[in-house]
Design an enzyme around this catalytic site. Structure first.
Site, PDB file in Angstrom:
ATOM      1  N   LYS A 103       0.844  -1.199   0.000  1.00  0.00           N
ATOM      2  CA  LYS A 103       0.000   0.000   0.000  1.00  0.00           C
ATOM      3  C   LYS A 103       0.875   1.242   0.000  1.00  0.00           C
ATOM      4  O   LYS A 103       1.610   1.494   0.939  1.00  0.00           O
ATOM      5  CB  LYS A 103      -0.904  -0.018   1.231  1.00  0.00           C
ATOM      6  CG  LYS A 103      -1.717   1.237   1.432  1.00  0.00           C
ATOM      7  CD  LYS A 103      -2.595   1.108   2.674  1.00  0.00           C
ATOM      8  CE  LYS A 103      -3.104   2.452   3.117  1.00  0.00           C
ATOM      9  NZ  LYS A 103      -2.021   3.278   3.691  1.00  0.00           N
ATOM     10  N   HIS A 107       5.026   3.383  -5.647  1.00  0.00           N
ATOM     11  CA  HIS A 107       5.183   4.712  -6.263  1.00  0.00           C
ATOM     12  C   HIS A 107       6.367   5.492  -5.676  1.00  0.00           C
ATOM     13  O   HIS A 107       6.747   6.530  -6.221  1.00  0.00           O
ATOM     14  CB  HIS A 107       3.888   5.521  -6.174  1.00  0.00           C
ATOM     15  CG  HIS A 107       3.548   6.032  -4.810  1.00  0.00           C
ATOM     16  ND1 HIS A 107       2.621   7.029  -4.604  1.00  0.00           N
ATOM     17  CD2 HIS A 107       3.982   5.670  -3.566  1.00  0.00           C
ATOM     18  CE1 HIS A 107       2.509   7.279  -3.306  1.00  0.00           C
ATOM     19  NE2 HIS A 107       3.331   6.466  -2.666  1.00  0.00           N
TER      20      HIS A 107
END
Length: 203
Positions: A103, A107
């Protein structure tokens, strides 16, 4: 919670977390659990790389939940029943489980680093066979289906990640390339909470 670089050999300073940001993030994940409950069912164990397993443990107390994070984050934390804390380096290995949760992890990293994390995640779920999965919560930019305002919002996040961490928000075609290069056979992408996506990845 943590700040990149995550689980690296170099020294990492953990900043004081903003309680309001943490609360908002937790609320988002609660919505994800509600909207996509089917994703988390039929599992017996899960490794959360980075730290919301307490929420999962509350929802599924019968599971074996492992929070896997930096030694300075979880080194002094004690487990309780099915909730455990394990310190380590996700670029070397990830504890075994039916599922791995990433989670807001990938990125933070470039494609080469993200590929390593995904390969280690695939190894972690290997004992479950084809029934294992990796659950990614991140942004997926889809210019074919996202409206103009949503694309602009996601691209703004992309600039933030690049400027702050040398990371990136990925387009759908980039996720496809990364997932298949890591050796996975298939995946699904489900929009959640407006501009985020839940990506289920299977070996």
């Amino acid at each position: 919670m943590y700040s990149p670089p995550f689980l690296c050999d170099k020294e990492v300073k953990i900043p004081n977390q903003n309680p309001r940001l943490f609360a908002a993030d937790s609320y988002m994940f609660k919505i994800a659990l509600k909207e996509c409950r089917h994703v988390f069912e039929n599992l017996g164990s899960i490794v959360d790389v980075g730290g919301v397993s307490k929420l999962i443990h509350q929802e599924f107390p019968q599971w074996k939940c492992t929070v896997f994070d930096q030694p300075e984050v979880v080194g002094n934390l004690k487990g309780d029943g099915n909730l455990n804390f394990v310190a380590g380096d996700m670029f070397k290995s990830i504890p075994s489980a039916d599922a791995v949760l990433l989670k807001w992890i990938l990125h933070d990293w470039n494609d080469e680093q993200a590929l390593k994390i995904l390969k280690n995640s695939k190894e972690a779920i290997s004992e479950r066979g084809k029934e294992g999965k990796v659950i990614i919560i991140d942004i997926s930019i889809d210019e074919t289906s996202d409206d103009k305002e949503l694309i602009e919002l996601k691209l703004d996040y992309d600039l933030v990640m690049l400027a702050m961490f040398n990371g990136k928000e990925r387009e759908k075609k980039e996720w496809d390339k990364l997932i298949h290069e890591a050796g996975y056979s298939r995946y699904t992408i489900t929009p959640i909470c407006g501009f985020k996506s839940l990506i289920e990845v299977y070996p």
